[in-house]
Design a protein around this motif. Sequence first.
Motif, short mmCIF file in Angstrom:
data_model
loop_
_atom_site.label_atom_id
_atom_site.label_comp_id
_atom_site.label_asym_id
_atom_site.label_seq_id
_atom_site.Cartn_x
_atom_site.Cartn_y
_atom_site.Cartn_z
N ILE A 23 0.84 -1.21 0.00
CA ILE A 23 0.00 0.00 0.00
C ILE A 23 0.87 1.25 0.00
CG2 ILE A 23 -1.64 1.35 1.38
CD1 ILE A 23 -2.83 -1.38 2.28
N GLY A 24 1.91 1.24 0.82
CA GLY A 24 2.82 2.37 0.87
C GLY A 24 3.52 2.61 -0.45
N SER A 25 3.90 1.54 -1.13
CA SER A 25 4.57 1.72 -2.42
C SER A 25 3.63 2.26 -3.48
CB SER A 25 5.21 0.40 -2.88
OG SER A 25 4.21 -0.54 -3.20
N VAL A 26 2.36 1.92 -3.41
CA VAL A 26 1.38 2.50 -4.35
C VAL A 26 1.28 4.01 -4.10
CG1 VAL A 26 -1.09 2.62 -4.91
CG2 VAL A 26 0.04 0.40 -4.72
N LEU A 27 1.24 4.39 -2.82
CA LEU A 27 1.18 5.81 -2.49
C LEU A 27 2.45 6.55 -2.89
CD1 LEU A 27 -0.52 5.57 1.02
CD2 LEU A 27 -1.59 6.18 -1.16
N ALA A 28 3.56 5.83 -2.94
CA ALA A 28 4.84 6.42 -3.33
C ALA A 28 5.11 6.25 -4.84
CB ALA A 28 5.98 5.80 -2.53
N PHE A 29 4.13 5.74 -5.57
CA PHE A 29 4.24 5.55 -7.02
C PHE A 29 5.40 4.62 -7.42
CE2 PHE A 29 2.35 9.79 -6.42
CZ PHE A 29 1.10 9.53 -6.95
N SER A 30 5.58 3.54 -6.66
CA SER A 30 6.56 2.52 -7.03
C SER A 30 5.84 1.18 -7.13
CB SER A 30 7.70 2.47 -6.01
OG SER A 30 7.23 2.12 -4.74
N PRO A 31 6.45 0.20 -7.80
CA PRO A 31 5.76 -1.08 -8.02
C PRO A 31 5.50 -1.85 -6.72
CG PRO A 31 7.95 -1.06 -9.05
CD PRO A 31 7.75 0.26 -8.41
N PRO A 32 4.25 -2.14 -6.43
CA PRO A 32 3.93 -2.80 -5.15
C PRO A 32 4.42 -4.24 -5.07
CG PRO A 32 1.94 -2.47 -6.45
CD PRO A 32 3.05 -1.78 -7.17
N SER A 33 4.40 -4.98 -6.17
CA SER A 33 4.82 -6.39 -6.10
C SER A 33 6.26 -6.53 -5.66
CB SER A 33 4.64 -7.08 -7.46
OG SER A 33 3.27 -7.23 -7.74
N ALA A 34 7.13 -5.74 -6.25
CA ALA A 34 8.55 -5.82 -5.88
C ALA A 34 8.75 -5.44 -4.42
CB ALA A 34 9.37 -4.90 -6.79
N MET A 35 8.05 -4.42 -3.98
CA MET A 35 8.17 -3.99 -2.58
C MET A 35 7.65 -5.05 -1.63
SD MET A 35 9.12 -1.85 -0.33
CE MET A 35 9.51 -0.40 -1.25
N MET A 36 6.52 -5.68 -1.99
CA MET A 36 5.95 -6.71 -1.13
C MET A 36 6.86 -7.92 -1.03
SD MET A 36 1.95 -6.41 -2.23
CE MET A 36 1.42 -7.82 -1.28
N LEU A 37 7.44 -8.34 -2.14
CA LEU A 37 8.35 -9.49 -2.14
C LEU A 37 9.59 -9.20 -1.31
CD1 LEU A 37 8.07 -10.57 -5.86
CD2 LEU A 37 7.29 -11.88 -3.87
N ASP A 38 10.15 -8.02 -1.49
CA ASP A 38 11.34 -7.64 -0.74
C ASP A 38 11.04 -7.55 0.76
OD1 ASP A 38 14.10 -6.67 -0.49
OD2 ASP A 38 13.14 -4.76 0.02
N THR A 39 9.91 -6.95 1.09
CA THR A 39 9.53 -6.81 2.50
C THR A 39 9.28 -8.16 3.15
OG1 THR A 39 8.57 -4.64 2.03
CG2 THR A 39 7.88 -5.72 4.07
N LEU B 122 3.03 -17.20 0.66
CA LEU B 122 1.74 -16.64 0.27
C LEU B 122 1.93 -15.32 -0.47
CD1 LEU B 122 -1.36 -16.72 0.29
CD2 LEU B 122 -1.26 -15.52 2.48
N ILE B 123 2.81 -14.47 0.03
CA ILE B 123 3.07 -13.20 -0.65
C ILE B 123 3.67 -13.45 -2.03
CG2 ILE B 123 4.48 -11.09 -0.56
CD1 ILE B 123 2.02 -11.07 1.28
N ARG B 124 4.58 -14.42 -2.12
CA ARG B 124 5.15 -14.76 -3.44
C ARG B 124 4.06 -15.21 -4.40
NH1 ARG B 124 10.04 -17.49 -0.97
NH2 ARG B 124 11.56 -15.81 -1.03
N LEU B 125 3.16 -16.05 -3.91
CA LEU B 125 2.06 -16.54 -4.74
C LEU B 125 1.16 -15.40 -5.20
CD1 LEU B 125 0.60 -19.13 -5.79
CD2 LEU B 125 -0.76 -19.01 -3.71
N VAL B 126 0.83 -14.50 -4.28
CA VAL B 126 -0.05 -13.38 -4.60
C VAL B 126 0.62 -12.44 -5.61
CG1 VAL B 126 -1.06 -11.27 -3.64
CG2 VAL B 126 -1.38 -13.45 -2.47
N CYS B 127 1.90 -12.17 -5.42
CA CYS B 127 2.59 -11.20 -6.28
C CYS B 127 2.94 -11.76 -7.65
CB CYS B 127 3.87 -10.72 -5.61
SG CYS B 127 3.54 -9.66 -4.21
N ARG B 128 3.22 -13.04 -7.73
CA ARG B 128 3.61 -13.62 -9.01
C ARG B 128 2.43 -14.23 -9.75
NH1 ARG B 128 9.09 -15.83 -6.69
NH2 ARG B 128 10.26 -13.89 -6.86
N GLY B 129 1.33 -14.45 -9.08
CA GLY B 129 0.16 -15.01 -9.72
C GLY B 129 0.34 -16.47 -10.05
#
Length: 111
Positions: free
Chosen positions: A31-47, A102-109
């Motif tokens: 959510i924070g990365s969307v507000l910061a205009f950066s790709p959310p999937s990459a941020m979620m995976l890294d986090t 789970l986050i990997r599954l959600v982000c990579r589809g």
Amino acid sequence: MRSMNLILSKALIDFFIAFGVVVGGSLLAGIGSVLAFSPPSAMMLDTADRLKIWALVAAVGGTIDPMRVIESHMMHGQLSPVAQQLLFILCAFIGAHAGTELIRLVCRGSG
């Protein structure tokens, strides 16, 4: 029997605390990365990867106490408390790992 139920319920709680730290932290980072205009999937995976160890620490108490329990009881030959602490740590690790997957599954589809 009551003691075993308490041990298993603590192990289950540790699993879900670790799982929740990874999933919740990753979703909020997305959510924070969307507000910061950066790709959310990459941020979620890294986090998720970076939170994994901290989720384990948070689930087992956030202090060095579990390690002290292991050390002090092992030195006195009492293996039951040692096994309990190792079970709690293992359950927390499995929860953190499940959250990361789970986050990997959600982000990579699925494809």
